[in-house]
Structure formats: structure tokens, C-alpha cells
Design an enzyme around this catalytic site. Structure first.
Site, mmCIF file in Angstrom:
data_model
loop_
_atom_site.group_PDB
_atom_site.id
_atom_site.type_symbol
_atom_site.label_atom_id
_atom_site.label_comp_id
_atom_site.label_asym_id
_atom_site.label_seq_id
_atom_site.Cartn_x
_atom_site.Cartn_y
_atom_site.Cartn_z
ATOM 1 N N GLU A 1 24.426 -15.787 -19.199
ATOM 2 C CA GLU A 1 23.069 -15.938 -18.556
ATOM 3 C C GLU A 1 22.792 -17.494 -18.297
ATOM 4 O O GLU A 1 21.861 -17.819 -17.781
ATOM 5 C CB GLU A 1 21.883 -15.433 -19.256
ATOM 6 C CG GLU A 1 22.320 -14.105 -20.048
ATOM 7 C CD GLU A 1 22.826 -13.061 -19.080
ATOM 8 O OE1 GLU A 1 22.501 -13.024 -17.919
ATOM 9 O OE2 GLU A 1 23.432 -12.165 -19.733
ATOM 10 N N GLY A 2 23.932 -18.290 -17.873
ATOM 11 C CA GLY A 2 23.882 -19.521 -17.435
ATOM 12 C C GLY A 2 24.257 -20.547 -18.663
ATOM 13 O O GLY A 2 23.405 -20.313 -19.593
#
Length: 597
Positions: A440-441
Site C-alpha cells: 500500500e505504498g
């Protein structure tokens, strides 16, 4: 594995006393029934399921892992049965829209359950967990036909959902993706390409999986401006909502990973799979941010879950393990040695775990409540909440996963050599939580989002939204007993604004200045954000003690932990300030060929 007991007392403290959730929900149309008694009852029932059903499967999932075959993926023993019990008990629909079969409870109630599920068994929790993002995306961007066709089954838990972004040649740089979407005569699209790292992308728990997929239309612009979003079910869905024939999406393999072995991380091949456009053409990344932001908050919950899980295991062990004598004299005179909890270094690690977990819980549940205000609040109230969420989400995702990993490692250290041995389960927590800083980054991507888009990109307005809240807390609490917390918080708030301006001015002449400061700036921001919640909790605890209201020992422990946080953890901002302001030259001046000789 360490036994898990849901921290219901602390959850109740945050929900009912810090956030005063019942009072807030009385002002939000549709959430009026979310009373303190009802929320406490739901949490208690969720705790039983997590403690009795999910926690015993945690080690099973780690040791067995998932099994791939041409027919699909088989999950570890007990996972499928636990999921069916989860569905039968109505947990997937808890915070979903009543118009499509949900129970209509606030997001806050759902996030409480997410924490407990994650602490008990994160790998298992990812199967229903990814569905939340699919639900949110279809709720916000889908047509009514798509909602009726897919949303109802996702909300009931009959089907699960995934998001399919990553390709082997591009990780977070989605502008490079190659998956194609060719129009079909019937209005659908033929999706062709390969996606990797797809959590819960294939499994045996449900008879259908709804993939939310990024792909390019023919003649789409290059880069992120040419990405569209599609619903691609594993099994095609008939007009009456029943499952039809197999779609052209197959699991080519599952990844062999450091941790979260109980969750299938898949390589998915889309071979002309039938998909359906969701949202406008070439605006897929904008639509996918609904899913990604939901997932980022869910990943922040993973950091909290592993803090709590490791703390509980370490605390039990520290009370029982005998080694050496206290420096101030024997505390276990009848035994051969004292329990290791008497030693200052062990206490420092335990208190670090405790301070991170309890502070992060307040932070995470506040974020969840902001989401409820965005969904149900009046227009200006919702906009203010959305702006705060935009600022705080990258801080929560990155800071809570970084400190979650620190807390997990403290758990291993407290166990000593036994922490390195798999039978105790502490090393599994470290392996399982390591991914949270990546998916998710990464922390670096969250940091650039924070400093680039949210702080500098808004001209500091988003940051002021939160620092104004700090001002309000400081101005409203002037009691002499609260000064140690309030004075320190107020000073850090002013400093935060000052260093933000310094970095912004430097970045105007050299953008690398923002990049070089970004991660340190995010962690610095995280420590101050947690200080805000710890100051708030300390003030409430002092007031409760003064009024002899409730369990005094609980509130005294809160005050002591707050003191530890302010005196031992918040000072980390001093070194972070030094490094973030050290400039880009010491990072960028070395030519590539000089990195190694």
C-alpha cells in the site's frame, strides 16, 4: 504463539471517553443507534471470535501456508471453516450500507474489529479485509447495476474482493502498467495482462472473488492519466446474480514469502477476462484511491495489531522468566532469581510497546471516526474531516507500521534467545509485520505524499487543520497538573510548523530537499501526532482520578505511560529534526560509480 486477549478496556476507553463516539454518532444521520452499550457489546462478541477461533489458527497458517495447484489455492487447515463462521455471524456486513445488505454500523466499529482480527491472526484477516476496499470502491464509483450485482455478495461475505495494481516491471509507479482492456461488443471489456503480489487473489473460502483491476484502454494517454478501472470477477455472474462459467483469470503461482504465510499472495494472469468499467474512462487511478486509502488505514491497523500481539506475549514472559536480581535488591526473595520485568531495560522495551500500541489505537480509531464524519456529516464538517484524513492517513500508515515493527522486535529481544526460536511465536510476529512497511505504498512513498502533496502542496493549510486542533487542546487545558504534557506538545507544534516552512523554502530552489527530508519528516510528524493523543488521554485520566470515577489503577497507568512517552519517545524528534534539515547534498553529491569500488 502468545495467547491473545482483546484489550477491551482500552478500546472502550478510546471509543467512549477519548472520542466520545456515542455523542458524535448522535449527530450523524444513520448512526444514531450506535450507542456505547451496543458498541461495547459488538466488541465483546468480536473478541470471543478472535480469541477462540482465529488465534489458535495463527501458527497453523504460518507453518502450513497455502498450497497451489492447477485447480486453485487451498488455504491452511481451519481457515475455510473459520471464514464460514465469520460470515454466519454477520461480521462482513458490520459497517456496510444497509441498502445492500449491510448493518449500517459506523466505520469506527469495523476498525475496532479489524484490530482484534489482525492481532489474533493477520494472515486470515486479509481474506475478508481486502473486501472492505472493494466494497468502498463499488459503493462510491459503481453503477446501480454493479452495486446490485456485486456489492450485495461482497457485503454478505459470500464473495471476497481484491485490488490488482502491481505488475512485475512496475511496483508503485503505476504509470508504467501494461495490462490492456479491449472493448467487447456487449459493452464489457477483454482484460489481458499479468498482476503480481495480489493478496487473497485466489483461495477456497468462497465460490467467487471480485477483482478490482487497473488497465489501459486502446489509445489511452501515457502514464497515470491513461489508466481505467475495471471489475473482473473470477467467475462470471449471471443476470440473476448467480455464479456462471469461469472467467479468464487464473492464479499462475503463489509467492514464497518472509511472513503472512497463511495468506495467498498470487500472480494472476488475465487472458481476455471479461471486465466491466467502473468510473470514468482514464480516471481509474482516481477511483482506485478509494480502495488504496481504505487499504492504507487497514495497513496502519496491522502495525497496531502487531504492537499489541508482541506486547502481550512479551509482558507475560517478562513476568514469568527469572534471570538475575534487581539492582535495588531481590524482588522474588523465595526464588533463585527475579522476574526480568524488574530490570530497567526490559521495562523500557515493554513501555515502548505499550506507549506505541495505546497511542496508535487512539490515532487509528480517530481516523476511523473521521471517515464516519466524511460519510454522514454536514457538508462543511465532512470536508474538514476529509482534509484531516488526507493529512493523517500517510502518517498513520507509515508511522504505525514502522513503530509496529520496532515493537515486534522488542518482543523478540525481551524473550532473548527464546525469541529467535519459532515455537514461542515471537519471531513470526516480526516476519508477519515486516510487509506492512512495503505494501500500500512504502514508507518513502507515504512520506513524499505527506510532505509533497499534503503539506507543501496545500501551502501548509492541511497541516494547519491539525495544528489548530493541538492549539485548541492546549488552550482548553491550563491546569497546573497538565502543564508537562501541554507545554511540551505546544512547543513541538510550533516547531513542526517552523521546520515545515524551512523545508518548503529549501525545496523551492531544489526539489531534492523535500525528498531528502521526507521520511524523517514523516516520523517526526508521527511522534508529534501521537503526543497529541497521549496528552488528551493523560488529561482525561487525571480528571478521572481526581473525580474518583472508575478504575483508578487503569487511569494511573495511563498517566505513567503518557509520562514515559513524553520523556522517552517524543525526544526522538530532536534527532529527526537535525537529520531532516541536514540538506540534500550529503545524499546526492556522490556519483553512482563511487558507491562501490
Amino acid at each position: 504463539m502468545p495467547d491473545y486477549k482483546a484489550p477491551l478496556r482500552d478500546i472502550g476507553f478510546v471509543v467512549n471517553e477519548v472520542l466520545e463516539a456515542e455523542k458524535v454518532f448522535q449527530t450523524l444521520p444513520g448512526y444514531e443507534e450506535a450507542s456505547t452499550d451496543l458498541m461495547d457489546a459488538i466488541a465483546a462478541e468480536g473478541a470471543k471470535f478472535c480469541e477462540e477461533v482465529l488465534q489458535p489458527l495463527n501458527r497453523v497458517g504460518d507453518e502450513e501456508g497455502c498450497t497451489w495447484s492447477e485447480e486453485g489455492v487451498t488455504t491452511p487447515a481451519g481457515f475455510k471453516e473459520a471464514y464460514q463462521q465469520y460470515v454466519d455471524n454477520g461480521w462482513p456486513s458490520l459497517s456496510a450500507d444497509v441498502d445492500y445488505g449491510g448493518q449500517g454500523m459506523p466505520n469506527l466499529v469495523g476498525i475496532v474489529n479489524t484490530e482484534m482480527v489482525g492481532s489474533a491472526n493477520w494472515s486470515w484477516g486479509m481474506y475478508p479485509g481486502l473486501s472492505h476496499g472493494a466494497v468502498k470502491t463499488i459503493e462510491e464509483h459503481g453503477t446501480e447495476e454493479q452495486k446490485q450485482k456485486y456489492l450485495t455478495k461482497l457485503i454478505s461475505g459470500e464473495w471476497t474482493g481484491t485490488m490488482c495494481l502491481t505488475e512485475s516491471h512496475c511496483g508503485s509507479d503505476l504509470g508504467l502498467l501494461r495490462t490492456k482492456a479491449e472493448p467487447n461488443a456487449d459493452g464489457s471489456y477483454a482484460i489481458t495482462g499479468q498482476k503480481i503480489f495480489i493478496s487473497a487473489g485466489e483461495h477456497d473460502m468462497t465460490d467467487n472473488i471480485v477483482h478490482i483491476v487497473l488497465a489501459r484502454l486502446p489509445d489511452a494517454p501515457e502514464g497515470t492519466k491513461g489508466i481505467s478501472l475495471f471489475i473482473v470477477p473470477k467467475m462470471n455472474v449471471n443476470d440473476d446474480g448467480s455464479v456462471g462459467e469461469r472467467n479468464g483469470v487464473h492464479c499462475a503461482s503463489i509467492e514464497h514469502k518472509m511472513g503472512i504465510h497463511g495468506n495467498a499472495t498470487c500472480v494472476l494472469n488475465f487472458d481476455g477476462a471479461k471486465g466491466y468499467l467502473i468510473g470514468p474512462e482514464n480516471r481509474g487511478l482516481n477511483c482506485m484511491f478509494t480502495f488504496m486509502n481504505t487499504a492504507r488505514i487497514g495497513t496502519a491497523a496491522q502495525g497496531l495489531s502487531h504492537m499489541e500481539q508482541s506486547f502481550q506475549g512479551a509482558l507475560t514472559y517478562a513476568k514469568e522468566r527469572l534471570a538475575m536480581r534487581s539492582l535495588t535488591g531481590p524482588k522474588n526473595a523465595d526464588g533463585p532469581a527475579d522476574p526480568i520485568i524488574v530490570h530497567p531495560d526490559v521495562r523500557k522495551m515493554l513501555l515502548t510497546q505499550k506507549a506505541f500500541a495505546e497511542g496508535s489505537r487512539a490515532f487509528l480509531l480517530y481516523l476511523a471516526m473521521l471517515g464516519d464524519i466524511v460519510d454522514k456529516g454536514a457538508e462543511q464538517e465532512a470536508k474538514n474531516a476529509d482534509d484531516l484524513m488526507s493529512l493523517l492517513t500517510p502518517i498513520a500508515k507509515a508511522f504505525m507500521t514502522e513503530t509496529g515493527y520496532e515493537a515486534a522486535n522488542h518482543g523478540v529481544q525481551i524473550f532473548g534467545g527464546h525469541g529467535f526460536i519459532s515455537e514461542w511465536g515471537m519471531e513470526q510476529i516480526v516476519r508477519d509485520c515486516r510487509i506492512a512497511m512495503l505494501y500500500e505504498g512504502t514508507t518513502g512513498i507515504q512520506a513524499m505524499d505527506l510532505i509533497g502533496r499534503k503539506v507543501l502542496g496545500s501551502g501548509g493549510k492541511m497541516l494547519l487543520n491539525f495544528t489548530n486542533m493541538i492549539d485548541e487542546l492546549c488552550q482548553a487545558n491550563t491546569a497546573e497538573e497538565d502543564k508537562p504534557f501541554i507545554d511540551a506538545l505546544n512547543a513541538k507544534k510550533d516547531e513542526w510548523l517552523g521546520v515545515s516552512m524551512q523545508i518548503g523554502e529549501a525545496a523551492m530552489s531544489n526539489p531534492d530537499e523535500a525528498g531528502s527530508a521526507a521520511v524523517d519528516y514523516l516520523m517526526y510528524s508521527g511522534y508529534i501526532t501521537l503526543a497529541y493523543f497521549w496528552a488528551k488521554m493523560a488529561i482525561i485520566a487525571r480528571q478521572k482520578i481526581a473525580a474518583a470515577d472508575g478504575d483508578t489503577s487503569f487511569y494511573e497507568a495511563k498517566l505513567m505511560t503518557a509520562q514515559f512517552y513524553f520523556e522517552r519517545l517524543l525526544p526522538r524528534t530532536e534527532s529527526l529534526k537535525t537529520t531532516m534539515l541536514a540538506g540534500a547534498d550529503n545524499l546526492m553529491q556522490m556519483p553512482e560509480e563511487m558507491f562501490a569500488f
